[in-house]
Design an enzyme around this catalytic site. Structure first.
Site, PDB file in Angstrom:
ATOM      1  N   HIS A  29      42.510 -97.891 -41.409  1.00  0.00           N
ATOM      2  CA  HIS A  29      40.897 -98.064 -41.583  1.00  0.00           C
ATOM      3  C   HIS A  29      41.174 -99.822 -42.113  1.00  0.00           C
ATOM      4  O   HIS A  29      42.117-100.495 -41.760  1.00  0.00           O
ATOM      5  CB  HIS A  29      40.469 -97.496 -42.381  1.00  0.00           C
ATOM      6  N   GLU A  45      39.186 -95.994 -49.252  1.00  0.00           N
ATOM      7  CA  GLU A  45      40.622 -95.581 -48.650  1.00  0.00           C
ATOM      8  C   GLU A  45      41.424 -96.778 -48.371  1.00  0.00           C
ATOM      9  O   GLU A  45      42.638 -96.646 -48.761  1.00  0.00           O
ATOM     10  CB  GLU A  45      40.472 -94.711 -47.445  1.00  0.00           C
ATOM     11  N   HIS A 101      47.624 -93.273 -44.967  1.00  0.00           N
ATOM     12  CA  HIS A 101      46.105 -92.999 -45.204  1.00  0.00           C
ATOM     13  C   HIS A 101      46.049 -91.963 -46.342  1.00  0.00           C
ATOM     14  O   HIS A 101      46.915 -91.698 -46.972  1.00  0.00           O
ATOM     15  CB  HIS A 101      45.728 -92.073 -44.107  1.00  0.00           C
ATOM     16  N   GLU A 165      49.271 -88.751 -44.607  1.00  0.00           N
ATOM     17  CA  GLU A 165      47.736 -88.335 -45.452  1.00  0.00           C
ATOM     18  C   GLU A 165      48.281 -88.216 -46.915  1.00  0.00           C
ATOM     19  O   GLU A 165      49.118 -86.865 -47.169  1.00  0.00           O
ATOM     20  CB  GLU A 165      46.953 -87.462 -45.028  1.00  0.00           C
TER      21      GLU A 165
END
Length: 332
Positions: A29, A45, A101, A165
């Site tokens: 992102h 994030e 992430h 993640e």
């Protein structure tokens, strides 16, 4: 170590040897991606993703034969498309891509999970499991396993690619870790440990770099690993010194004894000890490291070179009004 490009969109580290492994880091992102933040708004994030990727890149500077790229400009507030990220990785023909992430889900969900594409070669599975296992081991987080998914960054890339993640922003305990620099560094170290195992990476040898500020000359330029910094036979005083270590996590502590001032406060890696622009001589130095053996000697007015000193021993003189003219430093 030299940097052929110092823009974060394509950050390249060139080694002392031919590059063997190209690694792309994809901090997921961007800072303004809608919805990608903790429920309480305390962390976006991308803050975690960017910081952890930068730590990975920094740790990899300690290894031979590695070239590191970022998938997008980390300072750009515009969310770079997944197609553009994958296209860059394919164009650069990197060996692997790691997308970093922080997760979201039920408030009770905790831990780390790693994703690879639905149909991948054995090499991708092996790389993912090595990185995942090392990260679990070093963080102690709940192990949610290596899974398969049809994520675009995994589907559209032509190399071994995985998406990590690293904890849940929607869980208070995980969120506290995700906001911690110590945890970010641990995640980065786990990723690097997995890369090192998979590719057989070897560390560069630690080195010491130092620079002397000399009367009437100024900063002389960096010297390394036993080279002479300063002058001999020119009656010029050494006024200040800066010393740093490269390719190691070891730290330095240093002090200098300055004319009319005495011992300076303790300095660490890369900090200056001594004076500039005050016409004061550096008379003695002390250098120590928490992990390495650092050897040093100084050339003193009317005396010449001292014996080699180590582990915080004094090199030079105090109370004799004699200047240091040159210094040599090396690792034992």
């Amino acid at each position: 170590m030299t940097y052929t490009k110092v823009n974060i969109s394509s950050f390249t580290i060139v080694r002392e040897m031919i590059v063997m492994v190209k690694i792309m880091l994809d901090p997921g992102h961007d800072i303004n991606t809608p919805g990608k933040r903790a429920p309480d708004g305390s962390m976006r994030e991308f803050e975690f993703n960017k910081a952890t990727a930068l730590h990975v890149a920094d740790i990899l500077t300690q290894y031979n034969g590695v070239e590191v790229f970022f998938s997008h400009d980390l300072n750009d507030a515009i969310d770079t498309s997944l197609d553009a990220r994958a296209a860059l990785a394919n164009r650069l023909q990197v060996n692997c891509l790691i997308s970093i992430h922080a997760n979201a889900g039920a408030s009770s969900a905790r831990g780390i999970e790693t994703y690879i594409y639905l149909n991948t070669p054995t090499s991708t599975d092996n790389l993912a499991r090595m990185i995942h296992d090392h990260t679990i081991n070093i963080t102690g987080m709940n192990n949610r396993g290596v899974k398969r998914a049809d994520f675009a960054i995994l589907r559209e890339t032509n190399m071994d690619a995985l998406l990590m993640e690293c904890g849940f922003m929607t869980n208070n305990e995980d969120l506290a870790l995700l906001k911690s620099d110590e945890y970010r560094r641990r995640c980065a170290q786990g990723i690097v440990n997995g890369l090192a195992q998979f590719y057989g990476l070897t560390k560069l040898k630690p080195s010491v770099v130092y620079e002397a500020h000399i009367e009437n000359i100024g900063w002389q330029g960096p010297k390394r690993n036993g080279e002479t910094a300063g002058t001999t036979g020119q009656s010029l005083r050494l006024e200040a010194l800066t010393v740093r270590l490269e390719n190691t996590d070891a730290q330095l502590v240093m002090e200098g004894h300055v004319e009319n001032k005495g011992w300076t406060t303790v300095r660490t890696n890369g900090e200056i000890f001594g004076t500039i622009g005050q016409g004061l001589r550096l008379e003695a130095i002390k250098i120590n490291s928490d992990q390495l053996s650092v050897l040093y000697r100084v050339h003193v007015q009317n005396i010449g070179w001292t014996d080699w000193k180590k582990n915080g021993e004094v090199a030079g003189t105090t109370g004799q009004a004699l200047r240091i003219e040159a210094v040599e430093i090396k690792l034992g």
